[in-house]
Motif scaffolding. Structure first.
Motif, PDB file in Angstrom:
ATOM      1  N   ILE A  44       0.789  -1.229  -0.046  1.00  0.00           N
ATOM      2  CA  ILE A  44      -0.056   0.094   0.048  1.00  0.00           C
ATOM      3  C   ILE A  44       0.918   1.039   0.036  1.00  0.00           C
ATOM      4  O   ILE A  44       0.589   2.188  -0.899  1.00  0.00           O
ATOM      5  N   LEU A  45       1.907   1.290   0.983  1.00  0.00           N
ATOM      6  CA  LEU A  45       2.681   2.462   1.097  1.00  0.00           C
ATOM      7  C   LEU A  45       3.526   2.619  -0.235  1.00  0.00           C
ATOM      8  O   LEU A  45       3.852   3.942  -0.623  1.00  0.00           O
ATOM      9  N   SER A  46       3.764   1.779  -0.935  1.00  0.00           N
ATOM     10  CA  SER A  46       4.944   1.871  -2.010  1.00  0.00           C
ATOM     11  C   SER A  46       4.177   2.622  -3.115  1.00  0.00           C
ATOM     12  O   SER A  46       4.767   3.512  -3.781  1.00  0.00           O
ATOM     13  N   ARG A  47       2.995   2.408  -3.384  1.00  0.00           N
ATOM     14  CA  ARG A  47       1.893   2.988  -4.274  1.00  0.00           C
ATOM     15  C   ARG A  47       1.668   4.284  -3.828  1.00  0.00           C
ATOM     16  O   ARG A  47       1.912   5.428  -4.907  1.00  0.00           O
ATOM     17  N   LEU A  48       1.533   4.723  -2.658  1.00  0.00           N
ATOM     18  CA  LEU A  48       1.380   6.150  -2.127  1.00  0.00           C
ATOM     19  C   LEU A  48       2.412   6.855  -2.417  1.00  0.00           C
ATOM     20  O   LEU A  48       2.455   8.139  -2.704  1.00  0.00           O
ATOM     21  N   GLU A  49       3.701   6.394  -2.004  1.00  0.00           N
ATOM     22  CA  GLU A  49       4.854   7.123  -2.082  1.00  0.00           C
ATOM     23  C   GLU A  49       5.203   7.427  -3.470  1.00  0.00           C
ATOM     24  O   GLU A  49       5.607   8.470  -3.945  1.00  0.00           O
ATOM     25  N   ALA A  50       4.736   6.320  -4.544  1.00  0.00           N
ATOM     26  CA  ALA A  50       5.212   6.636  -5.745  1.00  0.00           C
ATOM     27  C   ALA A  50       4.282   7.620  -6.626  1.00  0.00           C
ATOM     28  O   ALA A  50       4.601   8.307  -7.387  1.00  0.00           O
ATOM     29  N   ASN A  51       3.119   8.011  -5.691  1.00  0.00           N
ATOM     30  CA  ASN A  51       2.264   9.074  -6.090  1.00  0.00           C
ATOM     31  C   ASN A  51       2.602  10.360  -5.308  1.00  0.00           C
ATOM     32  O   ASN A  51       1.306  11.181  -5.264  1.00  0.00           O
ATOM     33  N   SER A  52       3.413  10.311  -4.724  1.00  0.00           N
ATOM     34  CA  SER A  52       3.765  11.556  -3.559  1.00  0.00           C
ATOM     35  C   SER A  52       2.546  11.775  -2.792  1.00  0.00           C
ATOM     36  O   SER A  52       2.088  12.901  -2.498  1.00  0.00           O
ATOM     37  N   LEU A  53       1.964  10.558  -2.047  1.00  0.00           N
ATOM     38  CA  LEU A  53       0.702  10.876  -1.331  1.00  0.00           C
ATOM     39  C   LEU A  53       1.247   9.907   0.111  1.00  0.00           C
ATOM     40  O   LEU A  53       2.113   9.264   0.328  1.00  0.00           O
ATOM     41  N   GLN A  54       0.843  10.659   1.343  1.00  0.00           N
ATOM     42  CA  GLN A  54       1.042  10.179   2.566  1.00  0.00           C
ATOM     43  C   GLN A  54      -0.300   9.608   3.185  1.00  0.00           C
ATOM     44  O   GLN A  54      -1.567  10.172   2.757  1.00  0.00           O
ATOM     45  N   PRO A  55      -0.244   8.367   3.935  1.00  0.00           N
ATOM     46  CA  PRO A  55      -1.469   7.876   4.456  1.00  0.00           C
ATOM     47  C   PRO A  55      -2.052   8.774   5.519  1.00  0.00           C
ATOM     48  O   PRO A  55      -1.476   9.449   5.983  1.00  0.00           O
ATOM     49  N   ALA A  56      -3.374   8.581   5.593  1.00  0.00           N
ATOM     50  CA  ALA A  56      -4.232   9.316   6.715  1.00  0.00           C
ATOM     51  C   ALA A  56      -3.660   8.825   8.067  1.00  0.00           C
ATOM     52  O   ALA A  56      -3.126   7.866   8.054  1.00  0.00           O
ATOM     53  N   PRO A  57      -3.885   9.733   8.931  1.00  0.00           N
ATOM     54  CA  PRO A  57      -3.151   9.462  10.341  1.00  0.00           C
ATOM     55  C   PRO A  57      -4.044   8.045  10.742  1.00  0.00           C
ATOM     56  O   PRO A  57      -5.321   7.904  10.404  1.00  0.00           O
ATOM     57  N   PRO A  58      -3.821   7.513  11.984  1.00  0.00           N
ATOM     58  CA  PRO A  58      -4.448   6.649  12.693  1.00  0.00           C
ATOM     59  C   PRO A  58      -5.734   7.065  13.139  1.00  0.00           C
ATOM     60  O   PRO A  58      -5.930   8.215  13.449  1.00  0.00           O
ATOM     61  N   ALA A  59      -6.815   5.707  13.043  1.00  0.00           N
ATOM     62  CA  ALA A  59      -8.031   6.165  13.704  1.00  0.00           C
ATOM     63  C   ALA A  59      -7.982   6.371  15.139  1.00  0.00           C
ATOM     64  O   ALA A  59      -7.114   5.679  15.773  1.00  0.00           O
ATOM     65  N   ASP A  60      -9.008   7.034  15.520  1.00  0.00           N
ATOM     66  CA  ASP A  60      -8.845   6.781  17.308  1.00  0.00           C
ATOM     67  C   ASP A  60      -9.158   5.584  17.703  1.00  0.00           C
ATOM     68  O   ASP A  60      -9.900   4.736  17.026  1.00  0.00           O
TER      69      ASP A  60
END
Length: 946
Positions: free
Chosen positions: A147-163
């Motif tokens: 998941i993160l490799s695709r986000l980083e390839a598109n210059s996106l950061q994941p959302a913060p953790p849920a409470d």
């Protein structure tokens, strides 16, 4: 080339396209399928061009040119026509022209060599390497890497953790379909240990409610319902046992490959256990028309349902699209469809009841032996009584002949019934699979075709109990105008089929035991003069007729009638009372079933009929013969089909199919199931079309992740719970669905959340809404398993049936508070609250439920009788647990419904509302709280999950 067309070409060339090679399946094939196949596809090849196969796409056209010249875009007629300025030349001729981006994709595809790569889903599963990522601290297991490799390839950061409150509520609903209690939320929030969340997941996976939640997903896919649909919508006996089988299978973490095998061929597995037999109820869940206009076509409609469901649910393929012609999109020829259908061709058709679809369940071989012993003991008692009754009747016959100087004759067949059919046959049909026109009893105890309402084109089935006077050999003689089958004691004695006329009687000698023996006669009359004569002879008597004569002998009187009228007079009251006692006891024993539990299941002929390709899907126009086989596009080899043997009882074909589907080498089975698991955790699959992995299905957004999960699934023994755990322990699953200061940037780059940069909020399913209402009222009945129950429905809802209220029971209130998965699913009468919240159409496999927002939901939740009753129950709980303090009642209501501690402002608004309902609307204190409880059950936060 004109200036305008030159500009179009130059503009298309200027559209930026990724430097990476164009993927045919992802980029080109969808363009061809949606915009070109109408004229240049499987059904049409205008101008000599067909774009559904590479060979035909590269072939010479009728004009002598080539549509596609690999490596030479400018020499390719296809590119010239899609960029033509002249509307008479430009393709496609209808609708908007291709976009500049589409044109550039076609250009680059041709320039790169017009590669026609195999579709991703038809390639073997290869375990990919886990990608490297920059932010290693975000990664909890390899799923996060993908998941993160695709986000980083598109210059996106994941959302913060849920409470933690949102996370615990999400986990409870995803795994059990029920809300956590306030105490459960508090315990999790207060537990700061690093293993608090993994322990929560393990506990929820061990809950019996897990099976109830995840079984419902499977029941959607396999079109589960408990009735047949069509006008009568009659019940499927014991269908609920299949539902319970699925729940138990999920709770037991049954390996998925075993789960597949049991449903497709459980009756062919050794040992044959009750659950394996119940699992084959899979075959009986679909629609069934008990009175079709075209019976043969209806039979193939049922087989098509099995091909459709098997193909879509287990393989993610729309094989059924090839029923009438080669699949227009996927490389599945019509021949492959009928080869797959051949695996199911020997299945005995659906009926309303009986051995075709019902079999007794035995937990062990000892139970089976004990059951058989009880049957023998009942039959022995029955036969002994029959001998005594016959002796008394013979005694009366002698007394009657002496007093009346006339003979009485007893019928040799008891409890004789008939079924009458109207149709034309040239061979004896399987009457058990045809709905009779009339049924009735024959008091005379003789086969009587004079009951026919026409001279020809009709059929009869007669069945009763033959009274065998003593052990010995008996000769049966049958002379019939057309096809006839005589069955005695379950054994075929005489079978004389076809259209032939009388005059050639058939004989059979059978060894029979004294007592009552089942006898059955099947008969059809086609054309010409009708005729049927059946007789028997044996120890102690010469030939006697078992069929009704056209002209009965004068003076013959019926023994049963005369005994009732003259028995006491001739032999005395005591004799007659003794006879009646034995006779009544015999009648009771004849109707006394030996207790056993039954399953709705599949049965099969050990020698299936031949299978042919049907022209345009027409059952009356057979073509080339086919053998059972797998779709060639995904099968590296074809099956070895066992030879039919009567001792096995089935053909063994379905085991071959089940083993292939459940094989670790199958290219689709594991992919399809892990995609379903992902779908129900994240709101959509890695492949958004879970039942269609073909060319017109959606491509996986994360293909490497899909194959990694499939590989992990198989390597882990096909265990679903371990895959649930792995998915839910990821950072990806634990992300928030709420917006933060970077949300707008992410939305702009990925508005559809294709890259999973956040968690998708979802609305509760229909069952979750109803079950949550019962949970917060405190009335939820957590009883597991057992027969379905019937919620109370209004007269207006009942009136929507052709026969209002027919087939709908009246369950106790405590039963109606059970979980919604146990509601009786009647196809013509879906419970309104479930229907309002998008309960699936049960006519076919449901890959993903709709999620709608429509007026019926609000109307039912605010005005429905069910909600008002539950709101009152909710208010009663608030009064019971919070006392009379309004603020305490409001706080508890919000805490129970929303799983979080309410803020003071929300509590204040609730108290104010209750007071206004009392002061301004004149409601008493109790009624005002009822209305507030109704309001809480209608809050968006109650039915939406972060």
């Amino acid at each position: 080339m004109t200036l305008s067309s030159l500009l179009i070409t130059l503009y298309a060339a200027a559209v930026p396209v990724s430097a990476a090679a164009v993927d045919f399946g992802r980029d080109i094939q969808p363009i061809f399928a949606k915009r070109c196949f109408a004229c240049h596809g499987p059904d049409k090849g205008e101008g000599g061009l067909r774009l559904n196969r590479r060979a035909t796409a590269l072939a010479e056209l009728d004009s002598g040119e080539h549509a596609v010249v690999p490596g030479q875009p400018e020499a390719s007629e296809l590119l010239r026509r899609i960029t033509a300025e002249d509307e008479d030349e430009r393709m496609p001729p209808e609708g908007k022209p291709l976009t500049a981006e589409q044109i550039q994709l076609v250009r680059k595809w041709i320039a790169d060599g017009a590669k026609w790569d195999e579709h991703w889903a038809f390639q073997p599963v290869v375990r990919p390497a886990v990608p490297e990522v920059n932010d290693r601290g975000w990664v909890r297991n390899p799923i996060d890497n993908f998941i993160l490799s695709r986000l980083e390839a598109n210059s996106l950061q994941p959302a913060p953790p849920a409470d933690r409150v949102a996370l615990v509520r999400r986990a409870y609903y995803d795994l059990t379909g029920l809300p956590p209690t306030p105490a459960e939320v508090d315990t999790f929030v207060a537990d700061e240990s690093p293993d608090a969340y993994p322990k929560l997941i393990d506990r929820l996976l061990a809950s019996p409610h897990y099976g109830e939640r995840w079984a419902r997903h499977w029941l959607d896919a396999v079109r589960y319902a408990e009735t047949n649909s069509f006008e009568r919508d009659g019940p499927k006996p014991h269908a609920w046992r299949y539902r319970d089988y699925v729940i138990r299978s999920f709770n037991d973490d049954k390996p998925y490959d075993q789960f597949v095998r049991e449903q497709l061929a459980g009756d062919e597995m050794t040992p044959l256990t009750p659950e394996r037999l119940i699992a084959t109820g899979f075959y009986r869940l679909g629609l069934w028309d008990d009175e079709p206009a075209d019976r043969l076509q209806a039979q193939y409609d049922t087989l098509d349902d099995l091909v459709t469901t098997t193909g879509q649910v287990f393989l993610g393929l729309t094989v059924n699209c090839a029923r009438c012609h080669d699949h227009k999109i996927d490389p599945i020829p019509q021949r492959d469809y009928y080869s797959l259908l051949a695996f199911f061709h020997g299945i005995k058709p659906m009926t309303t009841a009986g051995p075709n679809i019902e079999q007794p369940l035995f937990a062990s071989e000892g139970d089976r032996v004990a059951y058989d012993q009880r049957v023998r003991e009942r039959d022995e008692r029955r036969n002994a009584l029959q001998a005594q009754v016959t002796a008394l009747e013979n005694e009366f016959a002698v007394a009657y002949r002496q007093s009346q100087d006339a003979a009485v004759t007893a019928s040799d067949i008891d409890d004789l019934e008939y079924r009458f059919y109207r149709n034309h046959w040239e061979r004896l049909p399987d009457f058990d699979n045809i709905k009779p026109e009339t049924v009735g009893a024959l008091a005379d105890g003789r086969f009587d075709i004079r009951l026919a309402t026409r001279e020809s084109d009709f059929g009869f089935v007669f069945s009763g109990l033959l009274k065998v006077p003593a052990d010995g050999e008996y000769t049966f003689v049958v002379d019939a105008d057309d096809g006839v089958r005589l069955t005695v004691g379950g054994r075929q004695a005489i079978f004389y089929d076809g259209i032939h006329g009388t005059g050639n009687p058939q004989r059979a000698v059978l060894s029979l035991k004294q007592g009552l023996t089942p006898i059955r006669l099947d008969y059809f009359q086609a054309v010409g003069g009708r005729g049927l004569s059946v007789s028997w002879s044996g120890p102690g008597f010469r030939e006697r007729s078992l069929s009704a004569e056209e002209q009965p002998p004068a003076g013959r009187r019926n023994l049963a009638e005369q005994l009732r009228a003259q028995g006491a007079k001739l032999l005395g009251d005591a004799w007659y009372a003794g006879y009646r006692k034995k006779f009544d006891e015999l009648e009771r024993l004849k109707r006394e079933p030996v207790p056993a539990e039954y399953a709705l299941c599949v049965t099969e002929n050990f020698a299936p009929p031949e299978t042919f390709v049907l022209s345009r899907g027409n059952a009356h126009v057979p073509g080339a013969k086919v053998e059972p086989g797998f779709p060639a596009i995904i099968a590296s080899n074809q099956p070895v089909i066992p030879s039919p043997t009567p001792d096995r009882g089935t053909s063994g074909r379905r085991s071959v199919l089940a083993d292939w589907i459940a094989s670790s080498d199958n290219r689709l089975t594991a992919r399809v199931m892990v995609n379903r698991l992902w779908q129900h955790h994240f709101g959509r699959g890695i492949v958004r079309s879970p039942n269609n992995f073909g060319y017109l299905g959606d491509r996986p957004t994360h293909p490497e992740l899909l194959d990694w999960l499939a590989s992990e699934f198989v390597a882990g023994g096909w265990q679903m719970k371990s895959l649930h755990r792995m998915i839910m322990l990821t950072s990806a699953y634990q992300m928030s669905s709420q917006a933060d200061d970077k949300a707008s940037e992410r939305l702009e780059k990925d508005p559809g959340n294709d890259l999973f940069w956040r968690f998708n909020m979802r609305r509760l399913s229909a069952e979750e809404v109803r079950d949550s209402i019962h949970a917060v009222t405190g009335k939820l009945n957590e009883q597991l398993y057992g027969p379905s129950y019937y919620p109370t429905l209004s007269a207006e809802v009942m009136a929507t049936q052709s026969a209002p209220g027919k087939g709908w029971g009246n369950s106790r209130p405590s039963e109606q508070a059970r979980r919604s998965i146990y509601i009786h699913v009647k196809r013509s009468l879906i419970t309104p609250l479930l229907a309002d919240f998008d309960f699936p159409d049960t006519d076919g496999p449901c890959e993903a439920r709709f999620v709608t927002t429509q007026p019926a939901q609000a109307l039912g939740m605010l005005n429905g009788e069910f909600l008002h009753k539950q709101a009152h129950e909710f208010a009663e709980r608030l009064r019971r647990e919070a006392g009379d303090d309004r603020a305490c009642q409001v706080r508890l209501a919000l805490r129970l419904a929303l799983a979080r501690p309410p803020d003071d402002a929300s509590v204040s608004r609730g108290v104010t509302l209750i007071e206004r309902l009392e002061l301004e609307n004149g409601l008493d204190r109790q009624r005002a709280l009822d209305y507030y409880a109704l309001l809480v059950l209608n809050l968006n936060e109650f039915i939406y999950l972060d």
